[in-house]
Design an enzyme around this catalytic site. Structure first.
Site, short mmCIF file in Angstrom:
data_model
loop_
_atom_site.label_atom_id
_atom_site.label_comp_id
_atom_site.label_asym_id
_atom_site.label_seq_id
_atom_site.Cartn_x
_atom_site.Cartn_y
_atom_site.Cartn_z
N LYS A 25 0.82 -1.22 0.00
CA LYS A 25 0.00 0.00 0.00
C LYS A 25 0.85 1.26 0.00
O LYS A 25 0.42 2.30 -0.48
CB LYS A 25 -0.99 0.00 1.16
CG LYS A 25 -0.47 0.25 2.55
CD LYS A 25 -1.61 0.14 3.58
CE LYS A 25 -1.14 0.48 4.99
NZ LYS A 25 -1.02 1.92 5.21
N ARG A 30 1.64 6.00 -3.49
CA ARG A 30 2.52 6.95 -4.19
C ARG A 30 2.34 6.85 -5.70
O ARG A 30 2.34 7.87 -6.41
CB ARG A 30 3.97 6.68 -3.79
CG ARG A 30 4.28 7.12 -2.35
CD ARG A 30 5.55 6.49 -1.81
NE ARG A 30 5.96 7.08 -0.54
CZ ARG A 30 5.41 6.77 0.65
NH1 ARG A 30 4.43 5.88 0.71
NH2 ARG A 30 5.85 7.36 1.75
N SER A 185 11.49 10.30 7.76
CA SER A 185 10.08 10.02 7.49
C SER A 185 9.86 9.96 5.99
O SER A 185 10.06 10.95 5.27
CB SER A 185 9.17 11.11 8.09
OG SER A 185 7.86 10.99 7.59
N GLN A 187 7.03 9.73 4.51
CA GLN A 187 5.87 10.54 4.13
C GLN A 187 6.25 12.01 3.96
O GLN A 187 5.79 12.68 3.03
CB GLN A 187 4.77 10.39 5.18
CG GLN A 187 4.16 9.01 5.22
CD GLN A 187 3.19 8.84 6.37
OE1 GLN A 187 2.96 9.75 7.16
NE2 GLN A 187 2.58 7.67 6.47
N ASP A 345 6.96 -0.18 10.47
CA ASP A 345 5.61 -0.77 10.51
C ASP A 345 5.60 -2.18 11.10
O ASP A 345 4.54 -2.71 11.44
CB ASP A 345 5.00 -0.81 9.11
CG ASP A 345 4.63 0.58 8.61
OD1 ASP A 345 4.38 1.46 9.45
OD2 ASP A 345 4.60 0.79 7.38
#
Length: 478
Positions: A25, A30, A185, A187, A345
């Site tokens: 995911k 992205r 990070s 993100q 994660d």
């Protein structure tokens, strides 16, 4: 027992067989954004039907991309394919004044970067858990570029500085920046680079530790001029980028595979192979940790010829099959802060493995887990203690003393069972914790129950279906 609870009973058998898992995911989200930003029509294959990914699909539609959802005829029939015609150099053409990002911080944070270099204003919102996530780490660099923000969120009658809902006020005169990130990070990196793709000049991002590098590969696949420093900690994009449509296949999600691979490492007699998994080195900290703990792991990487024969193009992402075979009780591990970004994660599932290992495991530099869907390090230690392990969290460190022996069916500490002999665990509406606790019930020796397991649909809607299929194969009934 109340129907509000779902109980996960021990299977009491080795897990043996093979399976595929949903598409990654992180890569999928992205790729969808970049396809929407590009000129022409892109095809993206084997995307997971997770809530997070479907949210990104809805957002790019609302921003003006044309999207067709198609059934997948490729690796995993539960996945889906997309045909996306992007807005290209014209920029987004919003159908609404707001976008709703659900539970997905990836969707919201990258979306802010996509909007920033255009003369549009959009309110970015999400669910209650997303309202608790920090966004100043995105706001600061985008404001340096020239975008503005208006906080809509209220608390005790006062505007909040960095909480959703928040209005992003874009600016076509944004300037490139050189930005040193205080925290690694992926993100934040994505948001800045995706904004930089539509800003004249060179935008550079520098990380303290290397995070996942899907942005670099995907931007290159879509035609951007990307420069990556030899140390992999600095990446620059020269804008405005001439993004062109491309076709891309999404590899299986190593974060989803991690649940089964850990189960095989913990349950005596198990051996599991998971096919077509993304084996990007920036995502394999979890695999390295399992190996260090004593797991027997083999990885077969698909070569370019094999991909061509299958008419598949992963656009540079390494992909392969991973096999884990039980090799005895695991050993403890010490994880340093520089390793955390490559396994961020998977810390919950690694903590579960540590709880079933011998000795004391320590995870340093995990303060980012306090800022996920829940305070993960506190929730992990709380749950492991109820299962009979010794665990604690302080500052940015998680400590787990292996107290659960699956083979001997016992724990050093007291197992906090209710009158029905079941351990009640809380996932705090965190999809990764929910699956970890379910796996603990299925693979250890004590049943586990929890409410609202459907929160797992955020990342892995068919987890139980896939696990049950593996059990049937292990029994020889498939």
């Amino acid at each position: 027992m109340s129907e509000e609870y779902q109980t996960f009973e021990p299977i009491n058998m080795p897990l043996r067989g093979s399976l595929t898992v949903p598409g990654d995911k992180s890569i999928a989200s992205r790729a969808i954004y970049l396809a929407a930003m590009a000129e022409g029509t892109s095809h993206i294959f084997d995307l997971p039907r997770s809530n997070d990914v479907m949210t990104v699909v809805a957002v790019v539609r609302d921003l003006g991309a044309k999207v067709k959802i198609l059934d997948s005829n490729h690796r995993n029939s539960v996945n889906f394919d997309l045909e996306i015609t992007g807005w290209g150099k014209k920029g987004p053409n919003p159908k609404k004044t707001s976008i709703y990002c659900g539970n997905s911080a990836t969707c919201a944070r990258i979306g802010m970067g996509v909007i920033a270099p255009f003369d549009i204003a959009m309110i970015v919102d999400g669910d209650e858990s997303l309202h608790r996530r920090p966004f100043m780490r995105i706001v600061d660099p985008l404001m340096q570029m020239g975008a503005n923000f208006r906080v809509v969120a209220q608390k005790n009658g006062k505007p909040q500085r960095s909480s959703l809902p928040m209005e992003v006020i874009g600016n076509s005169d944004c300037n490139p920046i050189y930005y040193e990130m205080p925290v690694a990070s992926s993100q934040v990196k994505s948001s800045i680079l995706f904004a930089g793709a539509n800003i004249k000049g060179e935008t550079t991002v520098v990380e303290p530790f290397q995070s996942r590098n899907h942005d670099e590969m995907l931007l290159k696949a879509f035609g951007a001029n990307i420069k990556v420093n030899k140390d992999m900690l600095s990446v620059a994009i020269n804008g405005p980028a001439d993004l062109k449509a491309c076709d891309i296949w999404i590899p299986g999600d190593v974060s989803s595979a991690a649940y089964y691979l850990t189960a095989a490492a913990l349950v005596p007699g198990s051996k599991i192979t998971i096919h077509n998994i993304g084996i990007n080195p920036t995502r394999l900290g979890f695999i390295d940790a399992l190996k260090e703990m004593g797991s027997r792991i083999e990885i077969h990487e698909l070569d370019e010829k094999e991909c061509l024969e299958k008419n598949i193009n992963y656009q540079g992402e390494p992909v392969g099959d991973i096999t884990v075979q039980y090799a005895g009780r695991l050993n403890s591990i010490v994880v340093s802060p520089d390793k955390i970004p490559s396994m961020i994660d998977e810390i919950p599932i690694l903590a579960m493995a540590a709880a079933c290992a011998e000795g004391e495991s320590i995870f340093y530099g995990v303060k980012e887990l306090k800022l996920k869907e829940s305070n993960r390090i506190h929730a992990i230690s709380e749950g492991l203690r109820k299962l009979g392990a010794k665990a604690s969290d302080a500052a940015d460190t998680l400590t787990v003393e292996g107290g659960i022996d699956i083979e001997a069916k016992r724990a050093k500490g007291k197992v906090d069972k209710d009158d029905d002999g079941v351990v009640l665990l809380k996932h705090h509406y965190d999809h990764r914790l929910a699956i970890c606790w379910a796996l603990m019930g299925l693979c250890s020796y004590v049943p586990v129950k929890m409410r609202h397991f459907e929160v797992s649909h955020v990342s892995y809607p068919q987890f139980l279906d896939d696990f049950n299929e593996l059990v049937l194969e292990s029994k020889g009934d498939k």
